[in-house]
Design a protein around this motif. Sequence first.
Motif, mmCIF file in Angstrom:
data_model
loop_
_atom_site.group_PDB
_atom_site.id
_atom_site.type_symbol
_atom_site.label_atom_id
_atom_site.label_comp_id
_atom_site.label_asym_id
_atom_site.label_seq_id
_atom_site.Cartn_x
_atom_site.Cartn_y
_atom_site.Cartn_z
ATOM 1 N N ILE A 91 0.920 -4.009 -5.213
ATOM 2 C CA ILE A 91 -0.200 -3.069 -5.372
ATOM 3 C C ILE A 91 -1.528 -3.650 -4.903
ATOM 4 C CG2 ILE A 91 0.802 -1.724 -7.242
ATOM 5 C CD1 ILE A 91 -1.141 -3.357 -9.090
ATOM 6 N N ILE A 92 -1.503 -4.943 -4.501
ATOM 7 C CA ILE A 92 -2.778 -5.548 -4.122
ATOM 8 C C ILE A 92 -3.334 -4.873 -2.866
ATOM 9 C CG2 ILE A 92 -1.927 -7.413 -2.638
ATOM 10 C CD1 ILE A 92 -4.022 -8.844 -4.988
ATOM 11 N N GLY A 93 -2.437 -4.239 -2.093
ATOM 12 C CA GLY A 93 -2.878 -3.522 -0.897
ATOM 13 C C GLY A 93 -3.752 -2.315 -1.219
ATOM 14 N N PHE A 94 -3.670 -1.811 -2.449
ATOM 15 C CA PHE A 94 -4.521 -0.689 -2.848
ATOM 16 C C PHE A 94 -5.989 -1.027 -2.628
ATOM 17 C CE2 PHE A 94 -1.890 2.132 -5.848
ATOM 18 C CZ PHE A 94 -0.775 1.931 -5.072
ATOM 19 N N ALA A 95 -6.311 -2.329 -2.807
ATOM 20 C CA ALA A 95 -7.698 -2.743 -2.661
ATOM 21 C C ALA A 95 -7.933 -3.432 -1.320
ATOM 22 C CB ALA A 95 -8.090 -3.661 -3.808
ATOM 23 N N GLY A 96 -6.959 -3.348 -0.424
ATOM 24 C CA GLY A 96 -7.151 -3.933 0.905
ATOM 25 C C GLY A 96 -6.542 -5.300 1.070
ATOM 26 N N GLY A 97 -5.655 -5.668 0.151
ATOM 27 C CA GLY A 97 -5.102 -7.016 0.187
ATOM 28 C C GLY A 97 -3.789 -7.139 0.924
ATOM 29 N N GLY A 98 -3.456 -6.200 1.781
ATOM 30 C CA GLY A 98 -2.232 -6.320 2.560
ATOM 31 C C GLY A 98 -0.986 -6.049 1.734
ATOM 32 N N LEU A 129 0.285 0.487 2.625
ATOM 33 C CA LEU A 129 1.010 1.626 3.173
ATOM 34 C C LEU A 129 1.179 2.718 2.121
ATOM 35 C CD1 LEU A 129 2.061 1.484 6.030
ATOM 36 C CD2 LEU A 129 4.297 0.922 5.142
ATOM 37 N N LEU A 130 1.576 2.266 0.921
ATOM 38 C CA LEU A 130 1.827 3.195 -0.173
ATOM 39 C C LEU A 130 0.571 3.986 -0.497
ATOM 40 C CD1 LEU A 130 3.733 4.161 -2.376
ATOM 41 C CD2 LEU A 130 3.041 2.235 -3.767
ATOM 42 N N TYR A 131 -0.541 3.278 -0.554
ATOM 43 C CA TYR A 131 -1.824 3.897 -0.883
ATOM 44 C C TYR A 131 -2.192 4.964 0.148
ATOM 45 C CZ TYR A 131 -6.728 3.980 -2.321
ATOM 46 O OH TYR A 131 -7.956 4.360 -2.766
ATOM 47 N N GLN A 132 -2.016 4.594 1.420
ATOM 48 C CA GLN A 132 -2.311 5.547 2.497
ATOM 49 C C GLN A 132 -1.462 6.802 2.367
ATOM 50 O OE1 GLN A 132 -1.639 3.552 6.178
ATOM 51 N NE2 GLN A 132 -3.823 3.284 6.555
ATOM 52 N N ASN A 133 -0.170 6.615 2.151
ATOM 53 C CA ASN A 133 0.733 7.758 2.105
ATOM 54 C C ASN A 133 0.469 8.651 0.908
ATOM 55 O OD1 ASN A 133 2.170 7.469 4.464
ATOM 56 N ND2 ASN A 133 3.410 5.836 3.587
ATOM 57 N N ILE A 134 0.079 8.021 -0.221
ATOM 58 C CA ILE A 134 -0.246 8.839 -1.389
ATOM 59 C C ILE A 134 -1.486 9.669 -1.092
ATOM 60 C CG2 ILE A 134 -1.059 8.736 -3.770
ATOM 61 C CD1 ILE A 134 0.790 6.341 -4.166
ATOM 62 N N ASN A 135 -2.470 9.041 -0.453
ATOM 63 C CA ASN A 135 -3.691 9.768 -0.133
ATOM 64 C C ASN A 135 -3.452 10.879 0.886
ATOM 65 O OD1 ASN A 135 -5.248 8.450 -1.889
ATOM 66 N ND2 ASN A 135 -6.296 7.150 -0.395
ATOM 67 N N LEU A 136 -2.516 10.663 1.785
ATOM 68 C CA LEU A 136 -2.209 11.686 2.790
ATOM 69 C C LEU A 136 -1.218 12.707 2.240
ATOM 70 C CD1 LEU A 136 -1.773 9.430 5.929
ATOM 71 C CD2 LEU A 136 -3.651 10.987 5.455
ATOM 72 N N MET A 137 -0.843 12.547 0.969
ATOM 73 C CA MET A 137 0.137 13.398 0.295
ATOM 74 C C MET A 137 1.458 13.409 1.035
ATOM 75 S SD MET A 137 -1.854 16.375 -1.542
ATOM 76 C CE MET A 137 -3.357 16.846 -0.755
ATOM 77 N N ASN A 138 1.750 12.262 1.678
ATOM 78 C CA ASN A 138 2.995 12.113 2.401
ATOM 79 C C ASN A 138 4.006 11.512 1.426
ATOM 80 O OD1 ASN A 138 4.889 11.854 4.317
ATOM 81 N ND2 ASN A 138 3.674 10.571 5.698
ATOM 82 N N TYR A 139 4.512 12.363 0.515
ATOM 83 C CA TYR A 139 5.271 11.830 -0.607
ATOM 84 C C TYR A 139 6.628 11.268 -0.219
ATOM 85 C CZ TYR A 139 1.636 13.740 -3.494
ATOM 86 O OH TYR A 139 0.434 13.994 -4.044
ATOM 87 N N ARG A 140 7.216 11.813 0.831
ATOM 88 C CA ARG A 140 8.527 11.290 1.220
ATOM 89 C C ARG A 140 8.397 9.850 1.702
ATOM 90 N NH1 ARG A 140 12.168 14.341 5.038
ATOM 91 N NH2 ARG A 140 13.468 12.605 4.415
#
Lengths: 604, 250
Positions: free
Chosen positions: A553-560, A565-576
């Motif tokens: 989950i560290i990527g949520f704050a930009g930590g790679g 990826l997960l954060y981006q997809n959740i924001n884009l509502m790309n749930y699959r």
Amino acid sequence: MNKKPSIFKSLRLGLIVLFCLIVYAYGFQVTQVSFKEISSQRRQESLTRVLRALARPDLIEYKQEETIIKTSIYVPCPESEIPSIEIDKSKPYLVLTPACSEPRKQIQIEGYNFTPKSDGSLYFIPPSEVNLNLGTFTADEKGYFSVMVKVPPRPDTAVQYIHAVSLQRTGSPILTQTAKDTWGKIVETVFLALLATTLGVIFSVPISFFAARNLMKEVTSTISALSLSILGWPVGIAIGVIVTRWVNNQSDILLNNSWLALLLIIVLCAVIWFIVRWALPQEETQRPKFTLRVVRLITLGISGIMAIMIAIVAAKLTMKAGVSIISPLGVFGFLGTFLSNMGEIIKTIMPLAVGIAVGALVSNMFGKAGKLLYLRINPSLHLIANFILGGLAGATVFITISFLINWFYQINDPFKIYTIPGLIGALCGVALAMWSRKQDAIPTGMAIYYITRTLLNATRAIEALIWVIIFVVWVGIGPFAGVMALSLHTVAALAKLYSEQVESILPGPLEAVRSTGATRLQMIIYSVIPQIIPPYISFTMYRWDINVRMSTIIGFAGGGGIGFLLYQNINLMNYRAASAQMLAIAIVVALMDYLSSYMREKVV
Amino acid sequence: MLRVQNLTKIYEGGVLALDNVNFEVPRGQFLAVIGLSGSGKSTLLRCINRLIEPTSGKVLWNEVDVTAASEEELRLIRRKIGMVFQHFNLVHRSSVLTNVLAGRLGYVNPAWSIINRFPKEDVEKAMKQLARVGIAEKANQRADELSGGQQQRVGIARALMQDPAMILADEPVASLDPVLAHSIMQYLELINKEDGVTVLCSLHFLDLVHRYAHRVIALNEGKLVFDGLPEEIDDNRFKEIYGKDAERVG
């Protein structure tokens, strides 16, 4: 039973229940618990949609073949008769009912001979060739479908077309781009956790000894020893940094010829080996003479400079070698990058490391000299010596602190940042010297213990997810920032856990080793370390586990890592796609958990 | 020659563990220290090599003031005083050999300890000492794989590695059965006789005192209540040392 207390009791119980009710009622309000939202139609529909998407992780797809089946349509119906079209009934074809339509009217589209159970989309194609989506269709077992669509308004009466684009799976299933991205990122995540844990362990092991009460409690010193060891730090650091710079400059000349440099390293290693063998005899029954000890110290100092030279030359050679093997190695070029990076790291941290090492050494020697001072000089001079040394040390400490404060707040007034703190520090030092005259030992160890503990607790209180924000600013968005943030948090957390293990070792063996005349360092090596190895390993494993989870989950704050990826997809509502990443996290965490418990069993 | 003068130890919290204790031990004597649990025997032995810091009083060993020694001097004093413990105090996870070699730490250069290196002569010496206490074949086993009696022999071998002039034995046989107790005491007796090492040994059982000690001192609530030959402990003396309600066993 007495009646009165029983009434009192039930009254009290009632009050407690009432109080709990109020607490939970308030809790409901502040956390905005709302069953209206839960049961609303709209919310349930979106929940269903999201859950269904999550249940179908975007991992596998089939190569699809498009077949376009066309038919014409007139909007609105022409005045003349519609030209009839030849239909080849052996191929897929479309039938419109009615064959022409007024705008915004519903018509029926029927398809025949489509591939059974295939999906597809329907498009309305005007002369401008813009695709207007009319809807989707799914053919039944016989390849038939029937869909009602609304015809869009048209500005002219020219012939329009309806296309049915039928999609057919061909070939074997293949991984989607999402799956490939997820794989790359999950590998990154695992290595992020590995690097962070390794870095964390390297730093937290030595720190843990400073945070162990049972080891630090015995460390006491006289005011003269303490003051001199404080004064020794800046002196030592200055010497270390200056020497390293000098050596660094000298080494550039040597590096013109790599083979010569390599030869130099080998020769210097041999020289150091002989010096160390001579100056550090393995065992001595008699204390050596003072002059001999001085000579040994000087030769050891020279060999220390040689060692710095070796390290710097070796680091620069590694950088050179690393860069030169990147392209010949091809796929394994990252090994060359790694080598050149390591060389650069060593070269960069050399002045700092040498400064700290020499600082510790000089401080240690000054401290010993301080203890000797008490034994050698006239007792009447103790007080004066204490005042002078205590004052100097106090001033040094305070000026250092105010220098740091100034760095943050930019006061930049020499009177405020040097003179005043210097005077206050000197006064504190003198006061301490006066106070400690009675009890001649200052609990230095406990002071270090409390400072270490406070720093560790403060660092640990801030989650890695927040630390990463600072590191993102420093090293940029990406896994490196994540490694730094996780490492920092690991150091703080592990040092605390480790130090508690040191505190819980058996005191008996420690006492036994002490009674043989061992130094403090030897006590740690021969009595503390053997006892703490199993818990250290098991805590390291445990921490690795935590780091794998944190790195997801560290990527949520930009930590790679995969979190990005997960954060981006959740924001884009790309749930699959998000589902694919969640699945990967679950698998990796479960695997790591299994692996670490297996290794713990094997090692401990 | 060991001289203990006016030795007093008050623990934090005001417990008086040693109360103005005075005695002398000539070189080569086997001195037993007796007294009830909590009478201050362990504190006394640990004050002699300053594992416990005495509150006041002096310990003079070969006319060197141990209580005034600096940290460095204390190390040099300690390395000539071996110590044997009730619970053996071996490092469980280390090998027997490493535990024995630890007795040499006061002599070796601390710089070499960082990489866990002992001189060859020391390793040979350790094997010799293990052979002397009869467990040479256990050298490479882990210390906690040994039985109690064997562990105490490792403890003795460790003390012998120090080339000690004196051995402080803090109830060395209290956790062992009577048969093993005698075998351990015999090793101490041997060291005392053959090497001329002074032995200060706290003991619980009077028969062991009679059998091995040249001289006895007794502590009761931190005070020295008896100093004489083992034979001199008659029933009256016994009650003085152990209290009125005590009965002799063994």
